[in-house]
Design an enzyme around this catalytic site. Sequence first.
Site, PDB file in Angstrom:
ATOM      1  N   LYS A 180      -2.381   5.928  -4.606  1.00  0.00           N
ATOM      2  CA  LYS A 180      -3.421   6.946  -4.377  1.00  0.00           C
ATOM      3  C   LYS A 180      -3.121   8.241  -5.119  1.00  0.00           C
ATOM      4  O   LYS A 180      -1.953   8.638  -5.225  1.00  0.00           O
ATOM      5  CB  LYS A 180      -3.513   7.259  -2.863  1.00  0.00           C
ATOM      6  CG  LYS A 180      -3.583   6.015  -2.001  1.00  0.00           C
ATOM      7  CD  LYS A 180      -3.732   6.285  -0.527  1.00  0.00           C
ATOM      8  CE  LYS A 180      -3.619   4.986   0.252  1.00  0.00           C
ATOM      9  NZ  LYS A 180      -2.262   4.598   0.602  1.00  0.00           N
ATOM     10  N   ASP A 210       0.844  -1.187   0.000  1.00  0.00           N
ATOM     11  CA  ASP A 210       0.000   0.000   0.000  1.00  0.00           C
ATOM     12  C   ASP A 210       0.880   1.237   0.000  1.00  0.00           C
ATOM     13  O   ASP A 210       1.631   1.476   0.953  1.00  0.00           O
ATOM     14  CB  ASP A 210      -0.900   0.011   1.240  1.00  0.00           C
ATOM     15  CG  ASP A 210      -1.823   1.211   1.223  1.00  0.00           C
ATOM     16  OD1 ASP A 210      -2.920   1.089   0.637  1.00  0.00           O
ATOM     17  OD2 ASP A 210      -1.443   2.278   1.731  1.00  0.00           O
ATOM     18  N   HIS A 225      -6.973  10.075  -2.335  1.00  0.00           N
ATOM     19  CA  HIS A 225      -6.318  10.104  -1.019  1.00  0.00           C
ATOM     20  C   HIS A 225      -7.140  10.849   0.031  1.00  0.00           C
ATOM     21  O   HIS A 225      -7.126  10.506   1.212  1.00  0.00           O
ATOM     22  CB  HIS A 225      -4.920  10.727  -1.154  1.00  0.00           C
ATOM     23  CG  HIS A 225      -3.951  10.258  -0.120  1.00  0.00           C
ATOM     24  ND1 HIS A 225      -2.635   9.996  -0.382  1.00  0.00           N
ATOM     25  CD2 HIS A 225      -4.116   9.992   1.200  1.00  0.00           C
ATOM     26  CE1 HIS A 225      -2.030   9.588   0.729  1.00  0.00           C
ATOM     27  NE2 HIS A 225      -2.916   9.582   1.694  1.00  0.00           N
ATOM     28  N   TYR A 285       3.465   9.435  -0.486  1.00  0.00           N
ATOM     29  CA  TYR A 285       4.446   8.743   0.362  1.00  0.00           C
ATOM     30  C   TYR A 285       5.837   8.689  -0.272  1.00  0.00           C
ATOM     31  O   TYR A 285       6.814   8.376   0.425  1.00  0.00           O
ATOM     32  CB  TYR A 285       4.014   7.292   0.649  1.00  0.00           C
ATOM     33  CG  TYR A 285       2.669   7.091   1.301  1.00  0.00           C
ATOM     34  CD1 TYR A 285       2.011   8.105   1.988  1.00  0.00           C
ATOM     35  CD2 TYR A 285       2.043   5.842   1.233  1.00  0.00           C
ATOM     36  CE1 TYR A 285       0.774   7.884   2.568  1.00  0.00           C
ATOM     37  CE2 TYR A 285       0.814   5.620   1.819  1.00  0.00           C
ATOM     38  CZ  TYR A 285       0.179   6.644   2.475  1.00  0.00           C
ATOM     39  OH  TYR A 285      -1.050   6.411   3.051  1.00  0.00           O
TER      40      TYR A 285
END
Length: 275
Positions: A76, A46, A109, A51
């Site tokens: 996302k 994930d 997101h 990120y």
Amino acid sequence: MDINTHLTLNNGVTIPQLALGVTEMDDAQTQTAVTCALEAGYRHFDTATYYKTEYGIGQAISHSDIPRDEIFITTKLWNDDMRQNRMEEAFQDSLKQLGTDYVDLYLLHWPVAECYVDAWKFLEQLYAQGRCRAIGICNFNPHHIDTLLEAATVVPAVHQFEIHPRMTQEATRAYNKTLGIASAACSPLGTPWGGLLQTPELITMAAQHNCTPAQLVIRWHLQCGTIVLPKSSKPHRIKENCDVFGFSLSQQDMDYLNSLNLGKYIGPDPETFDF
Ligand code: A2P
């Protein structure tokens, strides 16, 4: 139930219930963590544009001998890419970083006001084009879901949001269920600053099960039926977090863990966030 346990989403796609959350790591740490996780048996990763770990995941997968179609990748669409209407570019960037030509699950997101309905239309197009196998949402409250569904032609397959024993989110999980949306837990360990893993009662219960507090909490998620995404950069914890299939929690244990609920976010609240 084991590390290969999959849930079936509302479009028939199956998703491994346990994933490695891949955040707060640089490229080298990400590649090491994902390589370790693949060896331990994880097949679901994930990540998110935000990120900045997509590249490391792509590198680890390309250096493994595991076929792409045996791995499930969730990523996302980030808020600024919705706001600036550079959604196609963002999706293509994610594919390039991940070294793949499709994503298994692509999520919004955040419910960015004024943007999330249009962004959902974009995800529906990607889905219709076969560039992602399933689409979903993150950090929505039920009223955001209602607004989305007024315009949607595809019901989200997954809703990822903060869930752990201090924030059990029973109402939102139940709402998802009525709509056929699978719930996925981000920050499933209550994050380090939340203190959940240091709760004395939880430490005692973990000792009774001959497991660690983190394993106890991950097992709670699995038995709740949620998709669970514990993040770790440390090989010994990555292995620990998937070693959760040799014990089970009784209804009494589950009730106790549910009773720890405070109903307060540790992370940002979708009603007030300002990313
Ligand atoms: P680290 O990456 O140093 O292992 P969450 O997924 O709820 O956001 O929690 C992630 C945090 O919990 C990270 O800081 C991670 O640190 C830590 N963590 C992950 N697995 C464990 C574990 N088994 N025991 C204790 N802390 C853990």
